[in-house]
Design a protein around this motif. Structure first.
Motif, PDB file in Angstrom:
ATOM      1  N   ILE A   1       4.159  -6.690  -0.526  1.00 19.93           N
ATOM      2  CA  ILE A   1       4.490  -7.322   0.743  1.00 19.93           C
ATOM      3  C   ILE A   1       3.192  -7.761   1.396  1.00 19.93           C
ATOM      4  N   ASP A   2       3.123  -9.014   1.767  1.00 27.01           N
ATOM      5  CA  ASP A   2       1.942  -9.566   2.439  1.00 27.01           C
ATOM      6  C   ASP A   2       2.233  -9.802   3.909  1.00 27.01           C
ATOM      7  N   GLU A   3       1.278  -9.446   4.741  1.00 24.56           N
ATOM      8  CA  GLU A   3       1.344  -9.770   6.161  1.00 24.56           C
ATOM      9  C   GLU A   3       0.064 -10.520   6.494  1.00 24.56           C
ATOM     10  N   ARG A  32      -5.299 -10.756   5.836  1.00 23.83           N
ATOM     11  CA  ARG A  32      -4.169 -10.572   4.923  1.00 23.83           C
ATOM     12  C   ARG A  32      -4.098  -9.095   4.560  1.00 23.83           C
ATOM     13  N   THR A  34      -1.927  -6.394   2.382  1.00 22.94           N
ATOM     14  CA  THR A  34      -0.971  -6.333   1.279  1.00 22.94           C
ATOM     15  C   THR A  34      -0.557  -4.891   1.035  1.00 22.94           C
ATOM     16  N   GLN A  35       0.753  -4.665   1.023  1.00 23.71           N
ATOM     17  CA  GLN A  35       1.299  -3.362   0.641  1.00 23.71           C
ATOM     18  C   GLN A  35       1.779  -3.489  -0.797  1.00 23.71           C
ATOM     19  N   HIS A  36       1.166  -2.709  -1.685  1.00 25.73           N
ATOM     20  CA  HIS A  36       1.479  -2.764  -3.102  1.00 25.73           C
ATOM     21  C   HIS A  36       2.667  -1.865  -3.422  1.00 25.73           C
ATOM     22  N   GLU A  41      -2.448   0.146   0.082  1.00 23.79           N
ATOM     23  CA  GLU A  41      -2.581  -1.004   0.959  1.00 23.79           C
ATOM     24  C   GLU A  41      -3.989  -1.569   0.820  1.00 23.79           C
TER      25      GLU A  41
END
Length: 139
Positions: A1-3, A32, A34-36, A41
């Protein structure tokens, strides 16, 4: 998930490098996070100098547009070694560049879940696969 988050501010009048870079109107950065899938993270920050002060939304669009273009150039350079081509005749160089971009589009549209390089190798080895890529069909 990217924020992703984008921030842009006008250059202050007392900005030290303004005399060296008078065209700079704004300074921004993109974050950016990213939750892997494994729960870890990672984050990445990129900084930008801009000749225009934009809204946050427009700045985000400009950053994403810039990286989509850079992504295409990276693909062309890595997979097709475009930077190593030394075509001197302008029309020929433009035509070859167009053909390489067209090839990337065809390879990306092929439904196989392989890398671009893998698809290129498959085309080189197997003429049936090449036909599939060129006709945009699976045989």
């Amino acid at each position: 998930i990217d924020e992703r988050s984008y921030y842009l501010v006008k250059v202050p009048t007392d900005f030290a490098s303004l005399k060296d870079w008078p065209w700079i109107k704004a300074i921004g950065y993109a974050v950016r996070i990213t939750q892997h899938a494994d729960g870890t993270e990672s984050d990445e920050v990129r900084y930008y100098l801009s000749s225009h002060y934009l809204s946050g939304k427009r700045f985000g669009e400009a950053v994403r547009g810039h990286w989509s273009i850079e992504s295409m150039h990276w693909v062309l350079d890595v997979n097709f070694r475009e930077d190593e081509h030394r075509t001197r005749e302008r029309t020929l160089g433009n035509n070859l560049s167009w053909l390489r971009r067209f090839a990337v589009t065809l390879l990306k549209r092929h439904p196989d879940k392989d890398s671009l390089r893998g698809k290129m190798m498959s085309c080189m080895i197997n003429t049936d696969y090449l036909t599939q890529v060129l006709s945009l069909q699976r045989v």
